[in-house]
Design a protein around this motif. Structure first.
Motif, PDB file in Angstrom:
ATOM      1  N   GLY A  81       3.921  31.768 118.191  1.00 32.73           N
ATOM      2  CA  GLY A  81       4.697  33.098 118.512  1.00 32.73           C
ATOM      3  C   GLY A  81       3.098  33.897 118.303  1.00 32.73           C
ATOM      4  N   VAL A  82       3.067  33.759 117.024  1.00 36.41           N
ATOM      5  CA  VAL A  82       1.905  35.184 116.608  1.00 36.41           C
ATOM      6  C   VAL A  82       0.236  34.871 117.103  1.00 36.41           C
ATOM      7  N   VAL A  83       0.136  33.836 116.696  1.00 37.58           N
ATOM      8  CA  VAL A  83      -0.435  33.453 117.649  1.00 37.58           C
ATOM      9  C   VAL A  83      -1.339  34.181 119.105  1.00 37.58           C
ATOM     10  N   GLN A  84      -0.054  33.587 119.494  1.00 40.90           N
ATOM     11  CA  GLN A  84      -0.260  34.168 121.308  1.00 40.90           C
ATOM     12  C   GLN A  84      -0.527  35.519 121.441  1.00 40.90           C
ATOM     13  N   ARG A  85       0.363  36.297 120.478  1.00 41.49           N
ATOM     14  CA  ARG A  85       0.570  37.713 120.465  1.00 41.49           C
ATOM     15  C   ARG A  85      -0.763  38.297 120.356  1.00 41.49           C
ATOM     16  N   ALA A  86      -1.396  37.478 118.902  1.00 44.92           N
ATOM     17  CA  ALA A  86      -2.500  38.337 118.907  1.00 44.92           C
ATOM     18  C   ALA A  86      -3.682  38.157 119.544  1.00 44.92           C
ATOM     19  N   THR A  87      -4.023  36.458 120.420  1.00 44.79           N
ATOM     20  CA  THR A  87      -4.469  36.350 121.604  1.00 44.79           C
ATOM     21  C   THR A  87      -4.760  37.859 122.338  1.00 44.79           C
ATOM     22  N   SER A  88      -3.432  37.830 122.965  1.00 44.08           N
ATOM     23  CA  SER A  88      -2.534  38.683 123.911  1.00 44.08           C
ATOM     24  C   SER A  88      -3.373  40.480 123.891  1.00 44.08           C
ATOM     25  N   CYS A  89      -3.528  40.675 122.166  1.00 41.07           N
ATOM     26  CA  CYS A  89      -4.031  41.955 121.734  1.00 41.07           C
ATOM     27  C   CYS A  89      -5.386  42.176 121.628  1.00 41.07           C
ATOM     28  N   GLY A  90      -6.388  40.943 121.607  1.00 45.07           N
ATOM     29  CA  GLY A  90      -7.236  40.622 121.236  1.00 45.07           C
ATOM     30  C   GLY A  90      -8.119  40.475 119.922  1.00 45.07           C
ATOM     31  N   ALA A  91      -6.876  40.569 118.493  1.00 45.71           N
ATOM     32  CA  ALA A  91      -6.741  40.336 117.257  1.00 45.71           C
ATOM     33  C   ALA A  91      -7.708  38.963 117.348  1.00 45.71           C
ATOM     34  N   LEU A  92      -7.051  37.866 118.458  1.00 43.89           N
ATOM     35  CA  LEU A  92      -8.086  36.661 117.983  1.00 43.89           C
ATOM     36  C   LEU A  92      -8.378  36.826 119.244  1.00 43.89           C
ATOM     37  N   ARG A  93      -9.906  35.747 119.560  1.00 39.55           N
ATOM     38  CA  ARG A  93     -10.087  35.928 120.681  1.00 39.55           C
ATOM     39  C   ARG A  93      -9.632  34.791 121.513  1.00 39.55           C
ATOM     40  N   GLN A  94     -10.084  35.952 122.957  1.00 33.97           N
ATOM     41  CA  GLN A  94      -8.700  35.168 124.164  1.00 33.97           C
ATOM     42  C   GLN A  94      -9.688  34.037 125.157  1.00 33.97           C
ATOM     43  N   GLY A  95      -8.335  33.140 125.376  1.00 32.25           N
ATOM     44  CA  GLY A  95      -8.798  31.770 125.996  1.00 32.25           C
ATOM     45  C   GLY A  95      -7.589  30.669 124.467  1.00 32.25           C
ATOM     46  N   VAL A  96      -7.970  31.339 123.664  1.00 30.45           N
ATOM     47  CA  VAL A  96      -7.923  29.821 122.139  1.00 30.45           C
ATOM     48  C   VAL A  96      -6.701  29.132 123.043  1.00 30.45           C
ATOM     49  N   ASP A  97      -6.111  28.313 122.213  1.00 30.22           N
ATOM     50  CA  ASP A  97      -5.179  27.368 122.479  1.00 30.22           C
ATOM     51  C   ASP A  97      -4.269  27.538 121.332  1.00 30.22           C
TER      52      ASP A  97
END
Length: 180
Positions: A131-147
């Motif tokens: 859930g947190v990784v999904q939030r991080a990708t949504s806000c750009g804190a982690l690269r978008q498109g990662v599984d």
């Protein structure tokens, strides 16, 4: 009329605690139902009534350990910064392992075979991380498109490895102390 329940949840928990401590300090070979019952002040009949025998006790101990870890991770508050939340989850994981090392060892020490049943019990601990990784990708804190599941598994493996080294005293003496 059914017989009254003689063995309650408190006795079940005491048996699980004592069995976990025995596994941690003396290994699975030292886990005797007769000794366990005597240590807790009950009979082997209680162990059989509550768990069905040693395999059932081990399975219950395994499930209890993961339930406790899952509860600790679920209790981590959600903040504004998902990266900080990932750090908080890692610290909660470490704190849970240090607080209950015998249960941690039950989860990962090889007392039970690692098969599909193991993963069915273990997989829910990744839920808050995903859930947190999904939030991080949504806000750009982690690269978008990662599984998110793959990233979560990699993060868990890293924290798990560090915690396992720490619990076994295998971290380098000059390694920085983990933040509390």
């Amino acid at each position: 009329m059914p017989r009254p329940k003689v063995h309650d949840a408190a006795l079940r928990l005491r048996l699980l605690e004592c069995a976990g401590a025995t596994l941690s300090t003396r290994g699975i070979a030292a886990l005797s139902l007769r000794t366990l019952a005597a240590d807790v002040g009950t009979s082997t009949t209680a162990v059989y009534a509550l768990f069905g025998g040693k395999p059932g006790l081990l399975a219950a101990l395994h499930a209890e350990a993961f339930a406790r870890l899952g509860a600790r991770l679920d209790a981590v508050p959600v903040g504004a910064d998902p990266v900080e939340d990932l750090v908080a989850l890692g610290l909660a994981y470490r704190d849970a392992a240090l607080a209950d090392p015998h249960f941690y060892d039950v989860m990962f020490g090889g007392a039970l075979p690692a098969d599909e049943r193991w993963w069915a019990v273990a997989a829910p601990i990744l839920r808050p991380v995903v859930g947190v990784v999904q939030r991080a990708t949504s806000c750009g804190a982690l690269r978008q498109g990662v599984d998110a599941a793959t990233v979560s598994l990699a993060l868990w493996a890293t924290v798990h490895g560090l915690v396992s080294l720490h619990l076994r005293g295998l971290h380098p003496a000059d390694a920085p102390a983990p933040a509390a």
